[in-house]
Enzyme design. Structure first.
Site, mmCIF file in Angstrom:
data_model
loop_
_atom_site.group_PDB
_atom_site.id
_atom_site.type_symbol
_atom_site.label_atom_id
_atom_site.label_comp_id
_atom_site.label_asym_id
_atom_site.label_seq_id
_atom_site.Cartn_x
_atom_site.Cartn_y
_atom_site.Cartn_z
ATOM 1 N N PHE A 111 1.048 -1.311 0.337
ATOM 2 C CA PHE A 111 -0.008 -0.458 0.244
ATOM 3 C C PHE A 111 1.104 0.823 -0.090
ATOM 4 C CE2 PHE A 111 -4.109 1.879 -0.347
ATOM 5 C CZ PHE A 111 -4.760 2.504 0.675
ATOM 6 N N THR A 144 4.617 -4.628 -4.821
ATOM 7 C CA THR A 144 5.262 -4.553 -2.900
ATOM 8 C C THR A 144 7.083 -4.211 -4.033
ATOM 9 O OG1 THR A 144 6.229 -6.642 -3.119
ATOM 10 C CG2 THR A 144 4.510 -6.166 -1.937
ATOM 11 N N GLU A 152 0.975 -4.967 -17.519
ATOM 12 C CA GLU A 152 1.313 -3.895 -17.935
ATOM 13 C C GLU A 152 2.078 -2.832 -17.650
ATOM 14 O OE1 GLU A 152 0.183 -3.323 -21.872
ATOM 15 O OE2 GLU A 152 1.777 -2.055 -21.492
ATOM 16 N N VAL A 212 6.236 -2.530 -17.202
ATOM 17 C CA VAL A 212 7.258 -1.722 -18.179
ATOM 18 C C VAL A 212 6.418 -0.692 -19.056
ATOM 19 C CG1 VAL A 212 8.716 -1.759 -20.697
ATOM 20 C CG2 VAL A 212 8.205 -3.837 -18.633
ATOM 21 N N GLU A 221 12.511 3.939 -6.986
ATOM 22 C CA GLU A 221 12.357 2.307 -6.584
ATOM 23 C C GLU A 221 12.432 2.494 -5.301
ATOM 24 O OE1 GLU A 221 11.580 0.796 -9.415
ATOM 25 O OE2 GLU A 221 11.638 -0.901 -7.913
ATOM 26 N N ASP A 265 16.903 -2.081 -13.210
ATOM 27 C CA ASP A 265 15.443 -1.992 -13.344
ATOM 28 C C ASP A 265 15.306 -2.383 -14.715
ATOM 29 O OD1 ASP A 265 13.304 0.876 -14.351
ATOM 30 O OD2 ASP A 265 12.863 -0.538 -12.062
ATOM 31 N N LYS A 307 13.461 -5.119 -17.173
ATOM 32 C CA LYS A 307 12.399 -4.693 -18.134
ATOM 33 C C LYS A 307 12.549 -4.999 -19.687
ATOM 34 C CE LYS A 307 11.469 -0.074 -15.622
ATOM 35 N NZ LYS A 307 11.123 0.506 -15.837
ATOM 36 N N GLY A 362 5.812 6.779 -12.060
ATOM 37 C CA GLY A 362 4.479 8.205 -11.780
ATOM 38 C C GLY A 362 3.938 6.873 -11.055
HETATM 39 N N1 LIG Z 1 6.742 4.678 -9.077
HETATM 40 C C1 LIG Z 1 6.628 4.016 -10.238
HETATM 41 O O1 LIG Z 1 6.393 4.683 -10.859
HETATM 42 C C2 LIG Z 1 6.003 2.425 -11.308
HETATM 43 C C3 LIG Z 1 6.082 2.837 -11.900
HETATM 44 C C4 LIG Z 1 6.454 1.271 -12.586
HETATM 45 C C5 LIG Z 1 6.383 -0.204 -11.964
HETATM 46 N N2 LIG Z 1 6.968 0.360 -10.499
HETATM 47 C C6 LIG Z 1 6.662 -0.575 -9.710
HETATM 48 O O2 LIG Z 1 5.190 -1.074 -8.516
HETATM 49 C C7 LIG Z 1 6.244 -1.012 -7.411
HETATM 50 C C8 LIG Z 1 5.189 -0.067 -6.042
HETATM 51 O O3 LIG Z 1 5.731 0.330 -6.552
HETATM 52 P P1 LIG Z 1 5.720 2.426 -5.467
HETATM 53 O O4 LIG Z 1 6.232 3.382 -6.662
HETATM 54 O O5 LIG Z 1 4.496 2.019 -5.353
HETATM 55 O O6 LIG Z 1 6.452 1.731 -4.493
HETATM 56 P P2 LIG Z 1 6.576 1.835 -2.913
HETATM 57 O O7 LIG Z 1 7.573 2.120 -2.591
HETATM 58 O O8 LIG Z 1 5.994 3.435 -2.576
HETATM 59 O O9 LIG Z 1 5.725 1.388 -2.261
HETATM 60 C C9 LIG Z 1 5.346 -0.037 -1.785
HETATM 61 C C10 LIG Z 1 5.110 -1.294 -0.593
HETATM 62 O O10 LIG Z 1 4.752 -1.955 -0.679
HETATM 63 C C11 LIG Z 1 4.710 -2.907 0.715
HETATM 64 N N3 LIG Z 1 5.692 -4.108 0.647
HETATM 65 C C12 LIG Z 1 7.101 -4.303 0.789
HETATM 66 N N4 LIG Z 1 7.300 -5.503 0.611
HETATM 67 C C13 LIG Z 1 5.898 -5.830 1.007
HETATM 68 C C14 LIG Z 1 5.264 -7.052 1.704
HETATM 69 N N5 LIG Z 1 6.152 -8.113 1.650
HETATM 70 N N6 LIG Z 1 4.080 -7.248 2.516
HETATM 71 C C15 LIG Z 1 3.162 -6.408 1.345
HETATM 72 N N7 LIG Z 1 3.772 -4.788 1.594
HETATM 73 C C16 LIG Z 1 4.959 -4.841 0.860
HETATM 74 C C17 LIG Z 1 5.733 -1.151 1.250
HETATM 75 O O11 LIG Z 1 5.320 -1.572 2.514
HETATM 76 C C18 LIG Z 1 5.753 -0.341 0.667
HETATM 77 O O12 LIG Z 1 4.435 1.051 1.540
HETATM 78 C C19 LIG Z 1 7.443 -1.380 -7.024
HETATM 79 O O13 LIG Z 1 7.203 -3.441 -7.559
HETATM 80 C C20 LIG Z 1 7.633 -0.969 -8.629
HETATM 81 O O14 LIG Z 1 9.516 -0.611 -9.257
HETATM 82 C C21 LIG Z 1 6.816 1.581 -9.520
HETATM 83 N N1 LIG Z 2 12.128 3.340 -10.557
HETATM 84 C C1 LIG Z 2 11.037 2.800 -12.008
HETATM 85 C C2 LIG Z 2 9.522 2.877 -12.238
HETATM 86 C C3 LIG Z 2 9.245 2.253 -12.960
HETATM 87 O O1 LIG Z 2 9.600 0.970 -12.996
HETATM 88 C C4 LIG Z 2 11.508 3.807 -12.962
HETATM 89 O O2 LIG Z 2 12.325 4.913 -12.423
HETATM 90 O O3 LIG Z 2 11.547 3.680 -14.560
#
Ligand SMILES: NC(=O)c1ccc[n+]([C@@H]2O[C@H](COP(=O)([O-])OP(=O)(O)OC[C@H]3O[C@@H](n4cnc5c(N)ncnc54)[C@H](O)[C@@H]3O)[C@@H](O)[C@H]2O)c1
Ligand SMILES: N[C@@H](CCO)C(=O)O
Length: 350
Positions: free
Chosen positions: A11, A98, A151, A154, A211, A222, A226, A324
């Site tokens: 979350f 997560t 989706e 990447v 990340e 990362d 991808k 984002g």
């Molecule tokens: N933020 C972006 O722009 C973006 C874009 C594409 C992909 N992603 C991917 O999406 C995922 C989430 O990104 P985010 O920005 O929300 O990260 P974030 O760090 O804001 O949130 C991740 C959440 O997962 C929780 N968490 C971690 N391990 C856990 C577990 N074992 N059980 C329950 N909760 C757990 C953490 O407490 C945290 O609140 C990541 O894998 C990231 O690589 C992010």
């Molecule tokens: N940390 C990654 C999030 C998207 O996967 C990035 O900056 O592209």
């Protein structure tokens, strides 16, 4: 009226933003998308877990996180209890967001497996399971009559995977090259202004791009994941992470980046894969000083772009947001839309 019950595993930025979208626009989804959404379970390392079969009050859940309150203060548990929640909650779809673990994809691989085994579809933005166990988890989904959609793994909400799968039919893809990490691209842009790497990384973190460990962005881990996803999912490369070479941008100084820009070149972290004459695929990640007239040189900020080499059209480039919180939350919504369409398709042919 179709309503999908959703479990949010993790979350943080992405799933919290999806919850905000559901809270703010959920009532319009029925008219716009043909289905409603209801969050029935949430787990998080810091907040614990909360399960309510008749739906969680998202206005309450969304207020948690800054103070000391956890889900235990609202009828839930102070611990995530992921396996119990995932296997036993009433969700139709599990949204796994997560931390990405580039080494073995765990515990997200287990989260996805538990959901699929218990007859729940999965949408994920987590690159680990997709890159390291994608084919295995997709086969598990098929065996259990559910869906595995990713989706957002990447290029965030930019629908590069579904677009290539659905709109490139009849084309032979011989390779691709792209800017596949928003954080490093944003950082390189700031370094062109003379900003030091560390400060630029902090800015990217504040914008929600990076990340949990930004070294994954900066050192190319990362992008390596991808590239592996695109090479295997779209080129049928059948390669592993060890086959994807990797170099990051920490070797570059702000001065080098700024001077390159003054000399008419832009440093970019480029991920690529190329099909060789013998059918094997060579793939890697490396910083490249692109000439300004290169198709990827103008891609700035957290924008991503990937140019596919096709036999009939030549290069076809897809560009859009690569990071984002809102952009990536949309990727999860687009996965749910795809699942709904697949179910409708099945129903139509039943
Ligand atoms: N933020 C972006 O722009 C973006 C874009 C594409 C992909 N992603 C991917 O999406 C995922 C989430 O990104 P985010 O920005 O929300 O990260 P974030 O760090 O804001 O949130 C991740 C959440 O997962 C929780 N968490 C971690 N391990 C856990 C577990 N074992 N059980 C329950 N909760 C757990 C953490 O407490 C945290 O609140 C990541 O894998 C990231 O690589 C992010
Ligand atoms: N940390 C990654 C999030 C998207 O996967 C990035 O900056 O592209």
């Amino acid at each position: 009226m179709t309503t999908y019950d959703i479990a949010l595993i993790g979350f943080g930025g992405v799933n919290r933003t999806l919850a905000q979208l559901i809270h703010d626009r959920g009532s319009s989804f029925v008219d716009e998308l043909g289905f409603g959404l209801r969050v029935v379970a949430i787990t998080d390392l810091r907040l614990g877990s909360l399960v309510k079969e008749d739906g969680i009050d998202l206005s309450v859940a969304l207020r948690l996180g800054s103070g000391s309150e956890t889900f235990a203060d609202h009828g839930g548990s102070a611990t995530p209890d992921n396996e119990h929640v995932i296997r036993n909650c009433s969700a139709d779809i599990v949204c796994e967001a997560t931390f990405t673990n580039p080494d073995d994809g765990e515990p997200a691989v287990s989260h996805v497996r538990w959901a699929l085994e218990s007859g729940k579809s999965v949408c994920t933005t987590n690159k680990g399971p997709v890159a390291l166990r994608g084919p295995e988890l997709t086969a598990l989904a098929v065996r259990n009559g559910v869906h595995f959609e990713f989706e957002g793994a990447v290029m965030s909400g930019t629908p590069v995977i579904r677009l290539a799968r659905k709109m490139f039919e009849g084309l032979k893809l011989d390779g691709f090259e792209g800017i596949l990490n928003g954080t490093s691209n944003y950082v390189l842009g700031r370094m062109e202004t003379g900003m030091e790497l560390g400060k630029a990384i902090t800015e990217a973190q504040e914008l929600g791009y990076a990340e949990a460990n930004p070294a994954a962005d900066i050192e190319g881990f990362d992008v390596q994941l991808k590239v592996l996803i695109l090479a295997n999912e779209l080129l049928g490369a059948g390669i592993t992470l060890a086959d994807v070479t990797r170099r990051g941008i920490s070797e570059l100084s702000a001065k080098e980046v700024k001077n390159a820009a003054l000399a008419g070149r832009r440093w970019k972290l480029v991920g690529s894969a190329k099909r060789n004459p013998d059918g094997t695929v060579t793939a890697g990640v490396e910083p490249v000083a692109l000439p300004l007239d290169h198709g990827l040189a103008g891609v700035s900020g957290a924008t991503n772009a990937v140019s596919f080499a096709t036999d009939l059209l030549g290069p076809v480039t897809v560009s859009g947001p690569g990071a984002g919180r809102l952009e990536t939350a949309y990727a999860l919504l687009s996965d749910i839309i795809a699942i709904h369409a697949a179910k409708a398709g099945v129903a139509a042919h039943a």
